[in-house]
Scaffold this motif. Structure first.
Motif, PDB file in Angstrom:
ATOM      1  N   ARG A   1      -7.005  -2.155  -0.971  1.00 46.08           N
ATOM      2  CA  ARG A   1      -7.776  -0.914  -0.844  1.00 46.08           C
ATOM      3  C   ARG A   1      -7.915  -0.476   0.603  1.00 46.08           C
ATOM      4  O   ARG A   1      -7.795   0.715   0.926  1.00 46.08           O
ATOM      5  CB  ARG A   1      -9.150  -1.089  -1.481  1.00 46.08           C
TER       6      ARG A   1
ATOM      7  N   THR B   1      -3.457   3.784   5.353  1.00 46.77           N
ATOM      8  CA  THR B   1      -2.128   4.396   5.320  1.00 46.77           C
ATOM      9  C   THR B   1      -2.208   5.851   4.883  1.00 46.77           C
ATOM     10  O   THR B   1      -1.550   6.725   5.463  1.00 46.77           O
ATOM     11  CB  THR B   1      -1.214   3.607   4.368  1.00 46.77           C
ATOM     12  N   ARG B   2      -3.018   6.133   3.855  1.00 49.59           N
ATOM     13  CA  ARG B   2      -3.148   7.514   3.382  1.00 49.59           C
ATOM     14  C   ARG B   2      -3.723   8.420   4.470  1.00 49.59           C
ATOM     15  O   ARG B   2      -3.220   9.524   4.707  1.00 49.59           O
ATOM     16  CB  ARG B   2      -4.048   7.552   2.142  1.00 49.59           C
TER      17      ARG B   2
ATOM     18  N   GLN C   1      -5.903  -1.224   3.187  1.00 49.41           N
ATOM     19  CA  GLN C   1      -4.600  -0.791   3.683  1.00 49.41           C
ATOM     20  C   GLN C   1      -4.192   0.552   3.078  1.00 49.41           C
ATOM     21  O   GLN C   1      -3.592   1.391   3.751  1.00 49.41           O
ATOM     22  CB  GLN C   1      -3.532  -1.841   3.377  1.00 49.41           C
ATOM     23  N   LEU C   2      -4.533   0.759   1.815  1.00 51.41           N
ATOM     24  CA  LEU C   2      -4.206   2.016   1.151  1.00 51.41           C
ATOM     25  C   LEU C   2      -4.943   3.181   1.790  1.00 51.41           C
ATOM     26  O   LEU C   2      -4.357   4.231   2.066  1.00 51.41           O
ATOM     27  CB  LEU C   2      -4.541   1.910  -0.338  1.00 51.41           C
TER      28      LEU C   2
ATOM     29  N   VAL D   1       1.923   1.714  -3.606  1.00 52.44           N
ATOM     30  CA  VAL D   1       0.819   2.211  -4.424  1.00 52.44           C
ATOM     31  C   VAL D   1       0.613   3.706  -4.167  1.00 52.44           C
ATOM     32  O   VAL D   1       0.410   4.494  -5.097  1.00 52.44           O
ATOM     33  CB  VAL D   1      -0.468   1.426  -4.132  1.00 52.44           C
ATOM     34  N   LEU D   2       0.698   4.092  -2.896  1.00 58.10           N
ATOM     35  CA  LEU D   2       0.549   5.499  -2.534  1.00 58.10           C
ATOM     36  C   LEU D   2       1.643   6.348  -3.184  1.00 58.10           C
ATOM     37  O   LEU D   2       1.387   7.468  -3.651  1.00 58.10           O
ATOM     38  CB  LEU D   2       0.605   5.633  -1.011  1.00 58.10           C
TER      39      LEU D   2
ATOM     40  N   GLU E   1       1.002   6.903  -7.084  1.00 58.80           N
ATOM     41  CA  GLU E   1      -0.150   7.686  -7.545  1.00 58.80           C
ATOM     42  C   GLU E   1       0.229   9.053  -8.117  1.00 58.80           C
ATOM     43  O   GLU E   1      -0.258   9.426  -9.192  1.00 58.80           O
ATOM     44  CB  GLU E   1      -1.166   7.813  -6.418  1.00 58.80           C
TER      45      GLU E   1
ATOM     46  N   ASP F   1      -5.206  -1.375  -7.498  1.00 62.03           N
ATOM     47  CA  ASP F   1      -5.286  -1.595  -6.061  1.00 62.03           C
ATOM     48  C   ASP F   1      -5.263  -3.076  -5.701  1.00 62.03           C
ATOM     49  O   ASP F   1      -5.503  -3.448  -4.560  1.00 62.03           O
ATOM     50  CB  ASP F   1      -6.534  -0.929  -5.468  1.00 62.03           C
TER      51      ASP F   1
ATOM     52  N   ALA G   1       0.828  -1.209   0.000  1.00 55.18           N
ATOM     53  CA  ALA G   1       0.000   0.000   0.000  1.00 55.18           C
ATOM     54  C   ALA G   1       0.860   1.256   0.000  1.00 55.18           C
ATOM     55  O   ALA G   1       0.508   2.268  -0.616  1.00 55.18           O
ATOM     56  CB  ALA G   1      -0.934  -0.008   1.213  1.00 55.18           C
TER      57      ALA G   1
END
Length: 427
Positions: free
Chosen positions: A274, A280-281, A276-277, A230-231, A234, A252, A227
């Motif tokens: 999704r 975390t965000r 975890q993302l 992925v963050l 972006e 995701d 995650a």
């Protein structure tokens, strides 16, 4: 596959020191010269900043209210050496055997130009589409000087691969992510560019998948790690989409590659990150910015250990502890598994009688009662006026007094119980 939240395993992360004008596309803003100077003063003259790792990112995300952790990590201070100098050391890290085993398995998965890796990815994430031909898969060279140079090279490679409209495999790309207003660089195992312009993060782990299922806690840890990647991808995707005119998205669902059963053969599973993302965000966004914390400190504050040539700290522990206490901490028992300073913070918390030492759940149940002394007083009997030392209508006080009364009743019943008669022995 079940993917619970778990602590992140190690991630390679590096700090950046270049000016904002040299930042790679999509990277977070660089610290101002004044902030960099202040962080240098906090570390001490000549002390190089320590790189963040996934343990630090996990701890920050799980405990965003800890200003002490945010500042020390943002300044790149070695918390392990700091804890050692304070007299409360804590040992963390993977065994050398686990590291060697993981590297050998990753090399096998990526062998032959990543043929097996791409086969697994196509099988799990792109069924029904033409499989990638090994000779048509781009494998750009991402080598460059320093982490910031590698991040810029990664962004360029992603843009070129996306514009080409084919398959591409990026081996250990470098990505930028902002943590508490301070930029850091993370390095996933791989990122795959699909012909449709989407990107997939690949995580390669050495724990096994037995009968198609892996340890839930380890899968959750890998999901939290992915995650973060992925963050970090972006903003790069937004930049690439603006320059190529294509619809670029970071998937995701990540590909988790592990050994199959008890062999060294790779197998894979698609993991939805999704949850975890989003977590975390949200939690990283809650972190207080490093410059705001540094601005509240006395001008003379420094965490310099005054190391000798052989690496021994010469600064008095009392003086160092005083500097550490200038920054508020948010200790909880969970910190013991994620922070090198946790044992020092626990000792201070116990000395102060703080209820946080008993856990976040207990702290939440006790409401406005902040110390163990206050809790014991609230649970005590009422005074002659009929009122105790705390508000008798406070739900926490009512619950504590009820629990104390039940305990006293149980103890009294035990003391008044008749002694047990001696049973006849077996014949």
């Amino acid at each position: 596959m079940s993917v619970p939240d778990a602590r992140l395993p190690q991630v390679n992360v590096s700090r950046d020191s270049r000016p904002a004008s040299a930042a790679p596309p999509g990277a977070p803003p660089m610290p101002t010269p004044s902030l960099r100077q202040r962080l240098t003063e906090l570390r001490g003259p000549g002390v190089r900043p320590r790189s963040l790792d996934a343990r630090a990112l996990a701890a920050l995300a799980a405990n965003p209210g800890c200003r002490r952790r945010a500042l020390l990590d943002g300044a790149g201070i070695d918390k392990g050496a700091l804890a050692q100098a304070l007299g409360s050391p804590a040992a963390y890290g993977q065994s050398q055997f686990a590291i060697v085993r993981g590297n050998a398995f990753e090399a096998r998965v990526k062998g032959d130009g990543g043929t097996e890796l791409l086969r697994l990815l196509h099988e799990r994430l792109a069924p029904g589409t033409p499989p990638p031909e090994p000779e048509t898969v781009a494998t750009p060279d991402l080598s460059a000087a320093g982490p910031e140079g590698r991040a810029a090279r990664t962004a360029l490679a992603l843009r070129e691969a996306t514009a080409a409209g084919g398959w591409a495999l990026l081996d250990h790309p470098m990505l930028a992510v902002e943590v508490a207003g301070s930029p850091a660089y993370v390095e996933p195992d791989a990122v795959v560019v699909h012909p449709d312009g989407s990107w997939t993060v690949v995580e390669i782990k050495s724990f096994p998948m037995i009968d198609g299922s892996a340890d839930a806690a380890k899968v959750g840890a890998a999901a939290r790690q992915a995650a973060v990647y992925v963050l970090a991808l972006e903003p790069v995707a937004g930049h690439v989409g603006a320059h190529t005119g294509r619809a670029v998205r970071v998937r995701d669902r990540v590909l988790l590659v592990c050994p199959k059963d008890f062999s060294n053969l790779p197998t894979a599973a698609a993991v939805d990150v999704r949850k975890q993302l989003a977590t975390t965000r949200r939690q990283l966004a809650r972190l207080t910015r490093v410059e705001e914390i540094a601005a509240t400190l006395p001008a003379e504050t420094t965490f310099d250990l005054r190391l000798t040539d052989d690496g021994a700290a010469t600064r008095p522990p009392e003086e160092l502890a005083k500097a550490v206490e200038t920054v508020d901490a948010a200790y909880a028992p969970e910190c013991l598994a994620a922070c090198e300073l946790a044992f020092h913070c626990r000792k201070r918390s116990r000395q102060d009688g703080a209820v946080e030492a008993l856990g976040r759940g207990v702290r939440g149940e006790l409401g406005g009662l902040r110390t163990v002394e206050e809790v014991l007083a609230a649970a005590g009997p009422e005074d002659a006026s009929g009122l105790g030392t705390s508000d008798p209508d406070d739900p926490a006080v009512v619950a504590l007094r009820r629990a104390a009364a039940l305990r006293a009743e149980a103890l009294a019943g035990t003391a008044a119980a008749a002694p047990r008669t001696k049973e006849a022995g077996c014949r």
